[in-house]
Design an enzyme around this catalytic site. Structure first.
Site, PDB file in Angstrom:
ATOM      1  N   ASN A   1       1.931 -13.333  -3.843  1.00 12.75           N
ATOM      2  CA  ASN A   1       1.290 -12.562  -4.909  1.00 12.75           C
ATOM      3  C   ASN A   1       1.452 -13.266  -6.245  1.00 12.75           C
ATOM      4  OD1 ASN A   1       0.798 -10.656  -2.972  1.00 12.75           O
ATOM      5  ND2 ASN A   1       1.506  -8.945  -4.201  1.00 12.75           N
TER       6      ASN A   1
ATOM      7  N   GLU B   1      -1.233  -3.120   5.920  1.00 14.29           N
ATOM      8  CA  GLU B   1       0.181  -3.177   5.531  1.00 14.29           C
ATOM      9  C   GLU B   1       0.904  -1.913   6.003  1.00 14.29           C
ATOM     10  OE1 GLU B   1      -0.102  -5.518   1.314  1.00 14.29           O
ATOM     11  OE2 GLU B   1      -0.508  -3.368   1.295  1.00 14.29           O
TER      12      GLU B   1
END
Length: 794
Positions: A616, A735
């Site tokens: 990220n 996720e």
């Protein structure tokens, strides 16, 4: 109604040192002056006209002393000083004490002093005059016997002048210190320049006044001219001080004046707090205009300045006579309100301010809406000095902005900028600038040696630290808290370490020797922490597998950053990122992750492990093109193919500055780095993102995946996202897959890949290699439990 001066209230036996000083000074003054005053009774007719002229001028001038601006009146200028000191030089101690006492009584009535305070002031002057008289007695005597002064006479008068000043100023400063607390010398030094300029000038006029009196009493009134000059000098000095404490735009008090006012109010209310009296609290309200920047940008700074003047005038109408309104700069204002009984009264004042700010301000016929956010801090609950109250009011104000509220009172749990967190940020910078751990020379995919700073973090002990990237328990965002912490480092005491390891199965598993085969074991055994790790800890990369649901094949990993601090233990990633992302440390953090992940990809490629690693990045990283250059440099240097790296961005990052973010993402796509849209559907979802951006993957947020097995709405969102992304040719990763039923539901919905505790938890690189060696792909089979819940028609 103005708060009464606390120095007029008698302590009443609760301040023994102060009362002892008052009694001691009065007693000493009586002992020193009783005999001279008795002697004065026998010779009033023998005193010349010059004496009586000075006495009348002393009393008359003290009927109108000069009091500098401010509410404490600590440095008032009393013109009687020059006359009474001249009387001391010319006619002795008794006449000087008598005239000074009368002048003090007149000024005390004029200024509204309490009787005991006036008595103390008269005694303080009597002690100063007595001390100066003793110095004069040490001289040769007969100062005015001859027409000319000798050097001995001048030195004697100079010594008496200095003695008078030191005794008088020392007694006043000590009394204030004993009554209101604080350190003696800093408070005394603060008022010393003004006293030297005003009182010192008056004392130096005394010898000239006596010399003129010996020539002719008619010359005495001429001293009023230099006396007026001293008066004007003090006034001009005070006006300069006032101008330095005013905001030039609005004419309101500025930050300097606010500091003095808060200190004054704290002094005024400290005794009330000690006595438990009502009205003992002081509120500091910090006001920030919400939409002032929009006015400046759209209409220009000239209009913005006019708006500030109008807002200042409106706020001045809200506050009472006892309160102070100040402009701190920009669009920030502050209000100090004393004599409150609690937070409710402070909130009432804040509500009145909010109501005033809610009314549009009309400038040139254009109504402007500004509004404001207000933070409140109270003395003594939230601080006992200016710095603490201001910082806590600032925290409360930003808390109000964060909650989209208008008023907030300081709460400790809202303070995210404590000194502890700043220290944590400093430690993070140190550990990032120190570089990765390890002294080995790793090899890239092409067999070339990697630079030492590209060596991956984490030794065989797999020490964790704060993370970057999604967490298995809380995946997708690298600043969210961990679901479960890794065991801590071994205790230095071997016996205690064996006991702790045997009692804790998690610690025992982490401390067990690695007997399972691993292609990376030999490459990590020589890793050793640097010497500075004991001070700032170690940063280690963790990786969480991403598995293709249909085949069970591991297709990638997501990079997570862990930081174990030597004193705080495992640092909460949410707290860490909240501090780091507002500073330049965020760039160092991102660069560290890029370096370590690319280096690890090179090691895996050399070991025959083909994986795609995702990491990220923050909003700050996407606002410039530096991250693209950094990634390109590292990929080339390590011999890693660009498609092995994937960047995950959130929709919030896209909304922050779409133009610059899109330019950076486009460059990354041209480089060959895949882009994944993380946390899809959690706030800023827009189909334009799927259509315009060069995406290769969409990640369904765990908040929907966790509830899809039981909640029909969550299941509908997940299914719709999968179908939409599939129609656009995008890969879908779910996720937070933590159980078998969710895994089967995702397979039935056509989801491509998943990550979560159902497969594996995040782990260091060497443990991941061992996990891959023993992992066996598992494919779901059709099952009745795999039917996705459907919501009923409403």
């Amino acid at each position: 109604m103005e708060t009464a001066d606390p120095r007029n209230s008698f302590p009443g036996g609760r301040e023994a040192p102060f009362l002892g000083l008052v009694a001691g000074v009065i007693g000493l003054a009586v002992l020193a002056s009783v005999a001279p005053l008795v002697d004065l009774v026998d010779r009033p007719d023998r005193l010349p006209a010059a004496f009586w002229t000075m006495a009348v001028l002393a009393v008359g001038c003290d009927a109108r002393p000069f009091v500098p601006s401010g509410r404490r009146q600590t440095s008032a200028v009393f013109p009687s000083t020059c006359f009474t000191f001249a009387i001391l030089l010319g006619w002795g101690l008794g006449p000087a004490v008598f005239v000074q006492a009368v002048a003090v009584a007149v000024s005390g009535v004029r200024l509204g002093h309490a009787p005991w305070r006036t008595t103390f002031n008269a005694a303080q002057y009597a002690c100063a005059l007595a001390a100066a008289y003793l110095v004069l007695r040490l001289g040769p005597g007969g100062l005015f016997d001859d027409d000319r002064w000798g050097w001995t006479d001048i030195l004697t008068v100079g010594g008496a002048t200095v003695t008078w000043f030191v005794v008088n100023y020392g007694l006043v400063s000590t009394a204030l210190r004993l009554r209101f607390g604080g350190r003696w010398w800093p408070a005394a030094r603060q008022g010393l320049p003004f006293e030297l300029l005003s009182t010192g000038s008056l004392l130096l006029l005394a010898p000239i006044l006596v010399t003129a009196a010996r020539a002719n009493a008619a010359l005495i009134p001429l001293v009023l001219v230099p006396l007026f000059a001293v008066y004007r000098m003090a006034r001009l000095s005070d006006e300069q001080v006032q101008l330095a404490a005013l905001d030039p735009l609005t004419g309101l008090p500025n930050r300097k004046a606010l500091l003095a006012e808060v200190a004054e109010q704290v002094h005024r209310h400290a005794e009330r707090v000690a006595r438990g009296e009502p009205g003992a609290q002081v509120a500091l309200l910090l006001i920030d205009l919400d939409r002032f920047k929009n006015v400046n940008d759209a209409l220009g700074h000239a209009v913005g300045d006019r708006l500030l003047v109008e807002v200042g005038a409106r706020l001045a109408e809200v506050i009472g006579d006892r309160d102070l309104l100040a402009r701190l700069g920009g669009d920030e204002f502050a209000i100090v309100a004393g004599g409150l009984d609690g937070v409710d009264e402070a909130r009432e004042l804040a509500d009145r301010v909010v109501a005033v700010l809610a009314e549009p301000v009309s400038l040139d016929g254009l109504p402007l809406d500004v509004g404001g956010s207000i933070g409140i801090a109270l003395f003594p609950d939230h601080g006992e000095d200016y710095a603490t109250l201001m910082r806590h009011a600032d925290v409360a104000m930003y808390d109000a902005k964060h909650r989209n509220d208008t008023v907030a009172v300081y709460a400790a749990e809202s303070d995210h900028n404590s000194a502890e967190r700043l220290g944590l940020l400093a430690d993070l910078r140190r550990v990032l600038e120190a570089g990765p751990v390890g002294g080995r020379t790793p090899r890239g995919g092409d067999g070339a040696a990697l630079p030492p700073r590209l060596a991956p973090d984490g030794g065989p002990d797999g020490d964790p630290g704060p993370r970057v990237g999604a967490e298995l328990g809380v995946p997708g965002r690298w600043w969210l808290p961990r679901r479960r912490l890794r065991p801590g480092p071994a205790h230095p005491d071997e016996l205690l370490n064996r006991i702790l390891t045997g009692a804790d199965p998690v610690r025992r598993r982490g401390a067990a020797p690695q007997h399972r085969p691993s292609v990376l074991t030999s490459a990590t055994q020589d890793a050793a922490p640097p010497a500075s790790s004991a001070e700032v800890g170690e940063i280690t990369m963790y990786y969480q597998p991403q598995v293709a649901i249909a085949t069970g094949e591991v297709v990638g990993v997501e990079a997570l950053l862990r930081w174990r601090h030597p004193r705080r233990g495992m640092v909460d990633p949410e707290e860490l990122i909240r501090v780091a992302e507002q500073s330049a440390v965020m760039r160092l953090l991102t660069y560290r992750v890029i370096d370590d992940v690319v280096a690890q990809l090179a090691k895996w490629a050399a070991a025959g492990i083909t994986l795609r690693a995702a990491l990220n990045v923050s909003v700050r990283d996407l606002h410039t093109g530096e991250i693209v250059d950094r990634i390109a440099e590292r990929l080339t240097g390590c011999g890693v193919r660009p498609e092995r790296l994937q960047l995950e961005i959130t929709e919030g990052a896209l909304m922050a500055d779409p133009r610059r973010v899109l330019a950076t993402i486009t460059r990354l796509h041209q480089l060959g780095v895949a882009i994944s849209l993380d946390d899809f559907g959690t706030g800023y979802s827009s189909l334009q993102h799927l259509r315009r951006l060069p995406l290769s993957e969409v990640k369904v947020d765990r908040s929907f995946v966790l509830g899809m097995a039981d909640d029909a709405d969550d299941a509908a969102i997940v299914r719709s996202t999968i179908e939409l992304a599939g129609a656009l040719g995008l890969r879908v990763v779910a996720e937070g897959v933590e159980d078998e039923r969710t895994w089967r539901l995702l397979h039935a919905a056509g989801c491509d890949a998943a990550q979560g505790w159902f497969y594996a938890r995040p782990m260091p690189a060497d443990e991941l290699a061992a996990w891959l060696a023993r992992y066996r792909p598992l494919s779901p089979v059709p099952s009745p439990d795999a039917e996705i819940p459907r919501r009923h028609a409403r």
